[in-house]
Design an enzyme around this catalytic site. Sequence first.
Site, PDB file in Angstrom:
ATOM      1  N   GLN A 262     -28.213  21.739  30.535  1.00  0.00           N
ATOM      2  CA  GLN A 262     -27.866  21.588  29.125  1.00  0.00           C
ATOM      3  C   GLN A 262     -29.028  21.982  28.233  1.00  0.00           C
ATOM      4  OE1 GLN A 262     -24.771  20.954  29.037  1.00  0.00           O
ATOM      5  NE2 GLN A 262     -24.590  21.236  26.836  1.00  0.00           N
ATOM      6  N   HIS A 265     -29.437  25.666  26.836  1.00  0.00           N
ATOM      7  CA  HIS A 265     -28.723  26.218  25.690  1.00  0.00           C
ATOM      8  C   HIS A 265     -29.634  26.510  24.508  1.00  0.00           C
ATOM      9  CE1 HIS A 265     -24.421  26.251  26.500  1.00  0.00           C
ATOM     10  NE2 HIS A 265     -24.554  25.152  27.199  1.00  0.00           N
ATOM     11  N   GLU A 331     -21.721  14.346  23.392  1.00  0.00           N
ATOM     12  CA  GLU A 331     -20.819  15.488  23.484  1.00  0.00           C
ATOM     13  C   GLU A 331     -20.309  15.615  24.926  1.00  0.00           C
ATOM     14  OE1 GLU A 331     -21.012  20.352  22.789  1.00  0.00           O
ATOM     15  OE2 GLU A 331     -22.853  19.204  23.074  1.00  0.00           O
ATOM     16  N   HIS A 332     -21.222  15.614  25.885  1.00  0.00           N
ATOM     17  CA  HIS A 332     -20.879  15.636  27.309  1.00  0.00           C
ATOM     18  C   HIS A 332     -21.463  14.381  27.946  1.00  0.00           C
ATOM     19  CE1 HIS A 332     -21.658  19.884  26.049  1.00  0.00           C
ATOM     20  NE2 HIS A 332     -20.508  20.118  26.678  1.00  0.00           N
ATOM     21  N   ASP A 365     -17.915  23.708  31.159  1.00  0.00           N
ATOM     22  CA  ASP A 365     -18.282  24.827  30.290  1.00  0.00           C
ATOM     23  C   ASP A 365     -17.447  26.065  30.582  1.00  0.00           C
ATOM     24  OD1 ASP A 365     -20.203  23.515  28.837  1.00  0.00           O
ATOM     25  OD2 ASP A 365     -21.898  24.233  30.028  1.00  0.00           O
ATOM     26  N   HIS A 424       8.607   5.744 -11.197  1.00  0.00           N
ATOM     27  CA  HIS A 424       8.971   5.870  -9.788  1.00  0.00           C
ATOM     28  C   HIS A 424      10.315   5.173  -9.533  1.00  0.00           C
ATOM     29  CE1 HIS A 424       4.887   7.215  -9.246  1.00  0.00           C
ATOM     30  NE2 HIS A 424       5.014   7.289  -7.910  1.00  0.00           N
TER      31      HIS A 424
END
Length: 434
Positions: A262, A265, A331-332, A365, A424
């Site tokens: 990770q 990235h 996220e993961h 992924d 109304h």
Amino acid sequence: MLARIDLRGSALPGVRELAGLLPRAATDIDSVLATVRPLCEDVRIRGAQAVREITARLDGVDAEDFAVPAEALDRALAECDPTLRAALEEAVARVRAVHADQRRTDVTTQVVPGGTVTERWLPVRRVGLYVPGGLAPLLSSVVMNVVPAQIAGVESIAVASPPQRDHSGLPDPGVLAACALLGITEVYAVGGAQAVAVFGYGAGSCEPVDMVTGPGNVYVTAAKRLLRGLIGIDSEAGPTEVAILADDTAEPAHVAADLISQAEHDPLAGAVLVTPSEELADAVLALVPGQVNATKHSERITTALDGSQSGIVLVDDLDAGVRVVDAYAAEHLEIQTRDAREVALRVRNAGAIFVGAWSPVSLGDYCAGSNHVLPTGGCARFSSGLSVQSFLRGVHVVEYDEQALAGVAGHIDALAGAEDLPAHAAAVRIRQRP
């Protein structure tokens, strides 16, 4: 590398306080809005000419037309390495299989005799999908964005990805091949905030879209924020991140490799290990340097693992570990523990959860069938990853006959009176027979 945070021996604080103690990348989107705002405004006013000048200045590519020709898409697919093409086809098949089950069906509820509410699920008409191409050309993101949009029934799909100087100013060939494989014919060689502006305002041959999805850097995210409302967006994505909840049954080499993968990235990527096992933490720390030195992007990875967004969190037990990863809302999230599935089912907050030793994030992924466009920065507490549902809108269709309306008129009158909105009530009364 991978600083330790020791939360053992005392009661854990509340969720908000706990989240503040954990490693996380700080992304100041506001700080780049001053740069992004005039750029987007320039695209709005001057269109294609502004895009050409911005692309020449920022990407070093000066092209009169940023639309990718059809022949370039065809060529990219024809010249695609057979092994890569087979991998793309398999990824598409798996993502399509998972996402096909997400398609909603219309439902009609009879509230009373003569009174129904139907919820129709209608796709967004036109979407712009962004595919990053900076540190890594994420051709897999083409699959993750396009497939759910197609399954949702989106009728008009455009893709934008940064031009590459070493590819004649076109996007990465793998990105183009993935587009061609999926039948996407509208592709633009434009990146960054200017790509979002092209989608939002329209420029050149690109007509404005209704929604923009896909990951990107802080400039892409800032442009999404700036144009939100004019366009829908999937999320304001920050740097990618992984949290691993592991105990003494985990294989240290696996854990180290997953943290490193990770970190590959982005220098801002977050990699966090949460464990009650100091022995595991020590073993992982011993293995990380050797694995980092053996991989290609060692400098980038080292920066990420040395950053304040990465670290090892020591906890008393797995119960505390679950509380920590819930507060972090990764996220993961990988679960590498005894009874990993049972532990995973206790987690409430994560973009995607990867269960057991044989389900690394790298699988998700590319080829798990799940989507890799996921909420970052703790947003998994309240939002989901990209899905077919992201491209659908629920529309209520209300149909009452005269008798059904008459049956509820008195209640409408009472509620409208309580809100001091007499018109109304009058709109209902006028329909009642004398």
